[in-house]
Design a protein around this motif. Structure first.
Motif, PDB file in Angstrom:
ATOM      1  N   ALA A  14     -30.619  17.027  -9.628  1.00 36.06           N
ATOM      2  CA  ALA A  14     -29.390  17.325 -10.359  1.00 36.06           C
ATOM      3  C   ALA A  14     -29.552  18.632 -11.131  1.00 36.06           C
ATOM      4  O   ALA A  14     -30.600  18.886 -11.725  1.00 36.06           O
ATOM      5  CB  ALA A  14     -29.048  16.187 -11.314  1.00 36.06           C
ATOM      6  N   GLY A  15     -28.518  19.454 -11.071  1.00 36.02           N
ATOM      7  CA  GLY A  15     -28.556  20.762 -11.695  1.00 36.02           C
ATOM      8  C   GLY A  15     -29.007  21.861 -10.763  1.00 36.02           C
ATOM      9  O   GLY A  15     -28.909  23.046 -11.102  1.00 36.02           O
ATOM     10  N   SER A  85     -25.093  23.796  -9.728  1.00 36.38           N
ATOM     11  CA  SER A  85     -24.925  22.723 -10.728  1.00 36.38           C
ATOM     12  C   SER A  85     -24.613  21.393 -10.051  1.00 36.38           C
ATOM     13  O   SER A  85     -23.699  20.672 -10.448  1.00 36.38           O
ATOM     14  CB  SER A  85     -23.805  23.094 -11.716  1.00 36.38           C
ATOM     15  OG  SER A  85     -24.097  24.305 -12.371  1.00 36.38           O
ATOM     16  N   ASP A  87     -24.624  17.570  -8.861  1.00 36.70           N
ATOM     17  CA  ASP A  87     -24.893  16.276  -9.489  1.00 36.70           C
ATOM     18  C   ASP A  87     -24.788  15.181  -8.437  1.00 36.70           C
ATOM     19  O   ASP A  87     -24.441  15.430  -7.287  1.00 36.70           O
ATOM     20  CB  ASP A  87     -23.964  16.032 -10.681  1.00 36.70           C
ATOM     21  CG  ASP A  87     -22.510  15.960 -10.295  1.00 36.70           C
ATOM     22  OD1 ASP A  87     -21.672  16.478 -11.047  1.00 36.70           O
ATOM     23  OD2 ASP A  87     -22.192  15.391  -9.217  1.00 36.70           O
ATOM     24  N   SER A  88     -25.096  13.963  -8.830  1.00 36.59           N
ATOM     25  CA  SER A  88     -25.188  12.867  -7.868  1.00 36.59           C
ATOM     26  C   SER A  88     -23.867  12.602  -7.152  1.00 36.59           C
ATOM     27  O   SER A  88     -23.857  12.110  -6.022  1.00 36.59           O
ATOM     28  CB  SER A  88     -25.668  11.597  -8.568  1.00 36.59           C
ATOM     29  OG  SER A  88     -24.787  11.260  -9.625  1.00 36.59           O
ATOM     30  N   GLU A  89     -22.761  12.948  -7.787  1.00 44.30           N
ATOM     31  CA  GLU A  89     -21.449  12.763  -7.163  1.00 44.30           C
ATOM     32  C   GLU A  89     -21.242  13.683  -5.968  1.00 44.30           C
ATOM     33  O   GLU A  89     -20.311  13.479  -5.181  1.00 44.30           O
ATOM     34  CB  GLU A  89     -20.343  13.001  -8.191  1.00 44.30           C
ATOM     35  CG  GLU A  89     -20.308  11.990  -9.321  1.00 44.30           C
ATOM     36  CD  GLU A  89     -19.979  10.598  -8.819  1.00 44.30           C
ATOM     37  OE1 GLU A  89     -20.723   9.652  -9.156  1.00 44.30           O
ATOM     38  OE2 GLU A  89     -18.985  10.444  -8.083  1.00 44.30           O
ATOM     39  N   SER A 124     -30.745  12.116  -9.403  1.00 50.57           N
ATOM     40  CA  SER A 124     -30.483  12.249 -10.844  1.00 50.57           C
ATOM     41  C   SER A 124     -31.752  12.060 -11.657  1.00 50.57           C
ATOM     42  O   SER A 124     -32.783  11.668 -11.143  1.00 50.57           O
ATOM     43  CB  SER A 124     -29.422  11.253 -11.282  1.00 50.57           C
ATOM     44  OG  SER A 124     -29.812   9.957 -10.917  1.00 50.57           O
TER      45      SER A 124
END
Length: 124
Positions: A14-15, A85, A87-89, A124
């Protein structure tokens, strides 16, 4: 007819960032509107980003706006999706598509040609 092959997916924290590629063959990709879609397990395929054949108009889903960038390299006949950036989504199979018509670039049904996809997994 154009053939599309995606690459560049993988596992990222993540990130982090990834750049997906969609290599086109058979026809010049600049003849088509091109789009990126994604599909997570158990979910419908959803629009991510698109670029018209002129290269002037680019569209993004609200969920990726400001983080993802679609671009095209006519010299290599390749379309890219720069993703930052993460993320898990964002975890999903990402697919590249091309359309020879003038219908909405946001709709799955608009696109005539599809790649097989590349997996993106964000931990994450």
């Amino acid at each position: 007819q154009v053939q599309l092959v995606e690459s560049g997916g993988g596992l990222v924290q993540a990130g982090g960032s990834l750049r997906l590629s969609c290599a086109a063959s058979g026809r010049t990709i600049s003849r088509y509107n091109v789009g990126w879609f994604r599909q997570a397990p158990g979910k419908e395929r959803e629009f991510v980003a698109a670029m018209t054949r002129s290269g002037v108009y680019r569209a993004y889903a609200d969920s990726v706006k400001g983080r993802f960038t679609i671009s095209r390299d006519d010299a290599t006949n390749t379309v890219y999706l720069e993703m930052n950036s993460l993320d898990s989504e964002d975890t999903a199979v990402y697919l590249c598509a091309a359309s020879s018509n003038t219908q909405s670039v946001y709709q799955v049904r608009t696109y005539d040609y599809w790649g097989h996809g590349t997996q993106v997994t964000v931990s994450s």
